[in-house]
Design a protein around this motif. Sequence first.
Motif, PDB file in Angstrom:
ATOM      1  N   CYS A 111      73.622  57.738   6.784  1.00  0.00           N
ATOM      2  CA  CYS A 111      73.849  57.148   8.098  1.00  0.00           C
ATOM      3  C   CYS A 111      72.487  56.674   8.608  1.00  0.00           C
ATOM      4  N   ARG A 112      72.472  55.558   9.295  1.00  0.00           N
ATOM      5  CA  ARG A 112      71.205  54.835   9.442  1.00  0.00           C
ATOM      6  C   ARG A 112      71.107  54.138  10.790  1.00  0.00           C
ATOM      7  N   MET A 113      69.873  53.975  11.254  1.00  0.00           N
ATOM      8  CA  MET A 113      69.584  53.180  12.448  1.00  0.00           C
ATOM      9  C   MET A 113      68.833  51.926  12.009  1.00  0.00           C
ATOM     10  N   CYS A 114      69.092  50.825  12.700  1.00  0.00           N
ATOM     11  CA  CYS A 114      68.351  49.593  12.418  1.00  0.00           C
ATOM     12  C   CYS A 114      68.141  48.830  13.719  1.00  0.00           C
ATOM     13  N   LEU A 115      66.915  48.395  13.949  1.00  0.00           N
ATOM     14  CA  LEU A 115      66.529  47.703  15.179  1.00  0.00           C
ATOM     15  C   LEU A 115      65.919  46.347  14.840  1.00  0.00           C
ATOM     16  N   SER A 116      66.466  45.287  15.420  1.00  0.00           N
ATOM     17  CA  SER A 116      65.871  43.951  15.325  1.00  0.00           C
ATOM     18  C   SER A 116      65.270  43.592  16.681  1.00  0.00           C
ATOM     19  N   ARG A 153      58.666  43.154  27.365  1.00  0.00           N
ATOM     20  CA  ARG A 153      60.105  43.422  27.367  1.00  0.00           C
ATOM     21  C   ARG A 153      60.803  42.356  26.521  1.00  0.00           C
ATOM     22  N   TYR A 154      61.555  42.810  25.536  1.00  0.00           N
ATOM     23  CA  TYR A 154      62.162  41.903  24.560  1.00  0.00           C
ATOM     24  C   TYR A 154      63.672  42.130  24.444  1.00  0.00           C
ATOM     25  N   LEU A 155      64.382  41.093  24.030  1.00  0.00           N
ATOM     26  CA  LEU A 155      65.774  41.252  23.630  1.00  0.00           C
ATOM     27  C   LEU A 155      65.785  41.939  22.267  1.00  0.00           C
ATOM     28  N   ALA A 156      66.666  42.924  22.087  1.00  0.00           N
ATOM     29  CA  ALA A 156      66.722  43.645  20.813  1.00  0.00           C
ATOM     30  C   ALA A 156      68.161  43.975  20.450  1.00  0.00           C
ATOM     31  N   LEU A 157      68.388  44.155  19.172  1.00  0.00           N
ATOM     32  CA  LEU A 157      69.698  44.523  18.639  1.00  0.00           C
ATOM     33  C   LEU A 157      69.564  45.848  17.903  1.00  0.00           C
ATOM     34  N   LYS A 183      65.339  34.052  14.344  1.00  0.00           N
ATOM     35  CA  LYS A 183      65.031  35.162  13.449  1.00  0.00           C
ATOM     36  C   LYS A 183      64.276  36.242  14.222  1.00  0.00           C
ATOM     37  N   PRO A 184      64.535  37.515  13.916  1.00  0.00           N
ATOM     38  CA  PRO A 184      63.791  38.578  14.602  1.00  0.00           C
ATOM     39  C   PRO A 184      62.325  38.585  14.177  1.00  0.00           C
ATOM     40  N   ILE A 185      61.468  39.058  15.070  1.00  0.00           N
ATOM     41  CA  ILE A 185      60.039  39.149  14.730  1.00  0.00           C
ATOM     42  C   ILE A 185      59.729  40.480  14.044  1.00  0.00           C
ATOM     43  N   ALA A 186      60.679  41.401  14.093  1.00  0.00           N
ATOM     44  CA  ALA A 186      60.501  42.676  13.390  1.00  0.00           C
ATOM     45  C   ALA A 186      61.855  43.342  13.210  1.00  0.00           C
ATOM     46  N   MET A 187      62.001  44.069  12.095  1.00  0.00           N
ATOM     47  CA  MET A 187      63.166  44.928  11.863  1.00  0.00           C
ATOM     48  C   MET A 187      62.655  46.300  11.454  1.00  0.00           C
ATOM     49  N   ILE A 188      63.186  47.330  12.090  1.00  0.00           N
ATOM     50  CA  ILE A 188      62.753  48.702  11.827  1.00  0.00           C
ATOM     51  C   ILE A 188      64.001  49.532  11.564  1.00  0.00           C
ATOM     52  N   GLU A 189      63.963  50.382  10.545  1.00  0.00           N
ATOM     53  CA  GLU A 189      65.146  51.152  10.185  1.00  0.00           C
ATOM     54  C   GLU A 189      64.773  52.532   9.659  1.00  0.00           C
ATOM     55  N   ASN A 190      65.726  53.439   9.688  1.00  0.00           N
ATOM     56  CA  ASN A 190      65.520  54.766   9.083  1.00  0.00           C
ATOM     57  C   ASN A 190      66.857  55.423   8.781  1.00  0.00           C
TER      58      ASN A 190
END
Length: 400
Positions: free
Chosen positions: A78-83, A175-179, A255-262
């Motif tokens: 199970c995972r988290m992902c942030l754009s 402050r940014y829009l994020a998904l 396109k997102p400027i960064a994607m972070i996941e774990n």
Amino acid sequence: MEKEKIQNKELTEFPIWGQEHIESGALAQMRTAINLPIAVAGALMPDAHQGYGLPIGGVLATAANTIIPFAVGVDIACRMCLSIYDLPAEAVDTEKDKLKRILVNNTYFGMGCTTKSYFDSSLFDKKTWNETKVIRSLKDKAYAQLGTSGTGNHFVEWGELTIAEGALEEIPAGRYLALLSHSGSRGFGGSVADHYSKLAMSKTKLPGDAKHLAWLSLDEEEGQEYWIAMNLAGEYASANHYEIHNKIARDLGVKPIAMIENHHNFAWKEQLADRTEVMVHRKGATPAGEGVLGIIPGSMSTPGFLVRGKGNAESINSASHGAGRLMSRRAAFKTLDRKVIAENLAEKRITLMGSDVDEAPMVYKDIHAVMAAQDDLVEILARFEPRIVRMANPKEKPED
């Protein structure tokens, strides 16, 4: 195999973060786990609550050649992902209808839901899909569900991300829009967990309160099969999130400027501080080694946090994976008032699509108290405020 006995040793102590937030059932489960013959070390995170075998929020290091399917969990990886988008956070208000439409058109929820089109299905070119009979039997199911989300506490949501000064080298404070998305390895991981949990319990028979902590040996074929399948489930869970995020980015036209996941719900081969080789099971716990980025969500109306691990050896380089449940789903339906929930969401300006009373903000612990209890485990880099939330249909059976 002969029926195993729990070692008759004095109760091994284990560190606990935020003990005042943790129910007695979770503490009892962790005590049982830490007394297993194969246990080397353990820790309990502040979001911990009772589960099957190892509590959710439990971290257990075992002998390096052993693995406990139920200590990994049913929803493997199970995972988290942030754009993060280089768009103003205010877009959640000014572009609300567009962002809602994008979620509706590109996300799919439900135990049996499938998709018909793919952004990138190259994961299925891997030879690993042919390595074992169990994996081969599940390949078609996994392919059909690529890019979908589960039920229960799984979500895809737009929100406002506030990044602290100097927190991320590549992204200025602001402050940014994020998904943000939360989902796992779907029916593939669930079927793998079911098969090998039953196999482990048939091979390693333990007393009643410990039976779900049965293990497999990596020195034997079944253990190797589970290890291969678990790691493939990890790659698959990541691919699921990338499908969702890439489809949404394409529809958004940015396109997102960064994607972070774990990951959480996984097992890693690691070393303890004294260099002992171990298998670290994190069931509902976030990897928090020194410098490691992770995401710890709150609830549909409370913030989540982008964090950097501090590498605390006592916690076995771990932190919480969320706020943690305060009440069961059954209790939520019995006690919570839908009007109060609606007022809470309106006050926080949350647009909710799907979900039910059992995922209301009130069923979760106070995320701020949970984060305060683990400030020696992680550094907060950014704060994510959910605003447009999509979850499974209320009629769907929870699978988390």
